[in-house]
Design an enzyme around this catalytic site. Structure first.
Site, mmCIF file in Angstrom:
data_model
loop_
_atom_site.group_PDB
_atom_site.id
_atom_site.type_symbol
_atom_site.label_atom_id
_atom_site.label_comp_id
_atom_site.label_asym_id
_atom_site.label_seq_id
_atom_site.Cartn_x
_atom_site.Cartn_y
_atom_site.Cartn_z
ATOM 1 N N HIS A 134 0.817 -1.215 0.000
ATOM 2 C CA HIS A 134 0.000 0.000 0.000
ATOM 3 C C HIS A 134 0.849 1.262 0.000
ATOM 4 O O HIS A 134 0.347 2.347 -0.321
ATOM 5 C CB HIS A 134 -0.983 -0.002 1.179
ATOM 6 C CG HIS A 134 -0.370 0.269 2.517
ATOM 7 N ND1 HIS A 134 -0.032 -0.729 3.413
ATOM 8 C CD2 HIS A 134 -0.021 1.427 3.129
ATOM 9 C CE1 HIS A 134 0.468 -0.200 4.510
ATOM 10 N NE2 HIS A 134 0.491 1.107 4.367
ATOM 11 N N GLY B 84 3.326 6.731 7.929
ATOM 12 C CA GLY B 84 4.705 6.950 7.501
ATOM 13 C C GLY B 84 5.631 5.853 7.986
ATOM 14 O O GLY B 84 6.703 5.632 7.425
ATOM 15 N N ASN B 85 5.210 5.139 9.051
ATOM 16 C CA ASN B 85 5.979 4.000 9.550
ATOM 17 C C ASN B 85 5.778 2.753 8.685
ATOM 18 O O ASN B 85 6.552 1.797 8.780
ATOM 19 C CB ASN B 85 5.580 3.651 10.982
ATOM 20 C CG ASN B 85 6.367 4.422 12.019
ATOM 21 O OD1 ASN B 85 5.827 5.284 12.694
ATOM 22 N ND2 ASN B 85 7.655 4.125 12.146
ATOM 23 N N SER B 86 4.715 2.733 7.884
ATOM 24 C CA SER B 86 4.400 1.545 7.095
ATOM 25 C C SER B 86 5.582 1.145 6.229
ATOM 26 O O SER B 86 6.175 1.975 5.538
ATOM 27 C CB SER B 86 3.188 1.805 6.202
ATOM 28 O OG SER B 86 2.023 1.936 6.963
ATOM 29 N N LEU C 294 -6.128 -25.882 -2.898
ATOM 30 C CA LEU C 294 -6.900 -27.119 -2.830
ATOM 31 C C LEU C 294 -8.188 -27.050 -3.645
ATOM 32 O O LEU C 294 -8.781 -28.075 -3.962
ATOM 33 C CB LEU C 294 -7.214 -27.456 -1.373
ATOM 34 C CG LEU C 294 -7.669 -28.882 -1.037
ATOM 35 C CD1 LEU C 294 -6.644 -29.909 -1.516
ATOM 36 C CD2 LEU C 294 -7.895 -29.031 0.460
ATOM 37 N N GLY C 295 -8.635 -25.847 -3.987
ATOM 38 C CA GLY C 295 -9.829 -25.722 -4.815
ATOM 39 C C GLY C 295 -11.130 -25.940 -4.070
ATOM 40 O O GLY C 295 -12.035 -26.606 -4.579
ATOM 41 N N ASP D 68 0.245 -7.746 1.637
ATOM 42 C CA ASP D 68 0.563 -6.321 1.657
ATOM 43 C C ASP D 68 2.073 -6.085 1.684
ATOM 44 O O ASP D 68 2.567 -5.234 2.414
ATOM 45 C CB ASP D 68 -0.100 -5.626 2.843
ATOM 46 C CG ASP D 68 -0.080 -4.099 2.696
ATOM 47 O OD1 ASP D 68 0.157 -3.609 1.571
ATOM 48 O OD2 ASP D 68 -0.273 -3.393 3.704
#
Length: 396
Positions: A130, A232-234, A289-290, A160
């Site tokens: 992100h 801002g730490n992301s 596995l569907g 992410d």
């Protein structure tokens, strides 16, 4: 023959004893060095216990010096096109407002910021998806003052995470620790660029591990910490007391937008596996596995007439010709175990299957019509849609 003292002598002795007791009662206690051996034996274990508790360092400066140079600031820019009001699509109103031709859409630049961690001398940087999503330009600023453009190697929205690459020499690289070795109560430090004020370090402990069902990512196995994490730490580093990376700071739980002591980081083990697949294949290879499943609840336990302690999850749909279909599973089956491991909820099963290499044979314990049976399936590769996202400096 008994020796009997005269009455006057007895009275004198009694008075002397009373006076002596009064004097002793008023004296201060003896110093510790003159106390009896019994009191000294009690004091020694207490002192030893207190000394044993003083195991934490006075400062974490050494850990910060080890890790901080490898934490970078990430600045992204994307071009936003302003929407034209629908009324201007009509030629009559265009002339009314002075437009003799179809109005051009206005463009503006939108900037955002985040953090990243240099994990190899080749210039690979781990950050959050992100942070760089839809960016037209990505700039990376190092702690030593150098700045450069970065291009995207690959992204994985399901965790992410994203991998960037820069072309610089003599890059500082962070050491990565195994996140499965951490424990609740361990001291951790969060390093990043909150609110764009510059590199900042905050300190806390690991509050919990294995957090999931938060609705943040498709695959969740978060480390929870009370180290302050702000916008801002992301993408920044969560390190241990030795300066080693244990997680990538990703999200906060907040009603105000600021830190409230509940932050989440992607564990380093998951981040390292994701990065390795992205560098090697351009996407993350996961097992599949569907099947579609649903968690059991009190109503379903009564409906299927099984005790709650059986656990398991309900299979609600089967992908035609998928691994589960070929193994003979049917909608309405209750999946109890995968390779002998009990299945408690759907998210746990999804993580187990995703972490299993394609072509691996797995054994399934299934409950159908109140009868148990074993099935064997071959895990396939989870379908993916690799994104063509390559931003090179010369094209920006």
């Amino acid at each position: 023959m008994k020796n009997i003292l005269p009455p006057s002598t007895s009275v004198s002795i009694v008075l002397g004893v009373v006076i002596a007791l009064g004097v002793l009662w008023g004296l201060p206690p003896k110093p510790a060095s003159t106390q009896s051996a019994a009191f000294q034996e009690v004091a020694v274990p207490v002192q030893t216990r207190l000394q044993g508790m003083e195991t934490g360092p006075v400062s974490y400066a050494q850990a910060v010096q080890e890790a901080a140079p490898a934490v970078v600031n990430i600045y992204t820019t994307k071009i936003i096109e302003e929407q034209v009001h629908p009324i201007l699509n009509d030629p009559f109103f265009r002339q009314w407002f002075g437009y003799h031709s179809e109005p051009r859409r206005q463009q503006r630049l939108q900037s955002s910021l985040g953090s990243g961690v240099i994990v190899s001398h080749e210039g690979y940087i781990l950050t959050n998806h992100h942070v760089i999503q839809d960016a037209d330009e990505i700039r990376v600023a190092l702690r030593d003052g150098r700045e450069t453009f970065a291009h995207i190697v690959g992204v994985d929205p399901d965790t992410d995470l994203a991998v960037l690459k820069v072309d610089l020499q003599r890059l500082p690289v962070i050491r990565i620790s195994a996140s499965d070795q951490i424990q609740v109560g361990d001291v951790v430090l969060a390093i990043g660029n909150p609110f764009g004020v510059g590199q900042t370090v905050t300190q806390g402990i690991i509050s919990a591990t294995g957090r999931n069902s938060l609705g943040i990512n498709t695959f969740e196995d978060f480390i929870q910490t009370d180290a302050a994490i702000n916008p801002g730490n992301s993408g920044g580093a969560l390190i241990n007391a030795y300066g080693e990376l244990v997680g990538i700071n990703t999200a906060i739980f907040s009603r105000s937008g600021g830190s409230q002591g509940i932050g989440f980081a992607v564990p380093s083990n998951l981040a390292r596996r994701t990065m390795s697949d992205i560098i090697r294949y351009g996407y993350v290879v996961r097992g599949w596995l569907g099947i579609e499943v649903q968690d059991m609840n009190a109503h379903l336990w009564r409906l299927f007439k099984i005790p709650p302690q059986e656990g398991g999850i309900l299979v609600t749909a089967i992908v035609p010709e998928g691994p589960a279909h070929q193994a003979g599973l049917l909608p309405g089956d209750i999946l109890l175990q995968l390779n002998g491991q009990n299945i408690e909820n759907a998210r746990e099963l999804m993580n187990l299957i995703a972490g299993t290499a394609p072509t691996t044979q797995v054994k399934l314990k299934v409950l159908r019509n109140q009868a148990y049976y074993q099935a064997q399936a071959q895990i396939a590769e989870r379908p993916h849609s690799p994104q063509e996202v390559q931003l090179h400096p010369e094209k920006q």
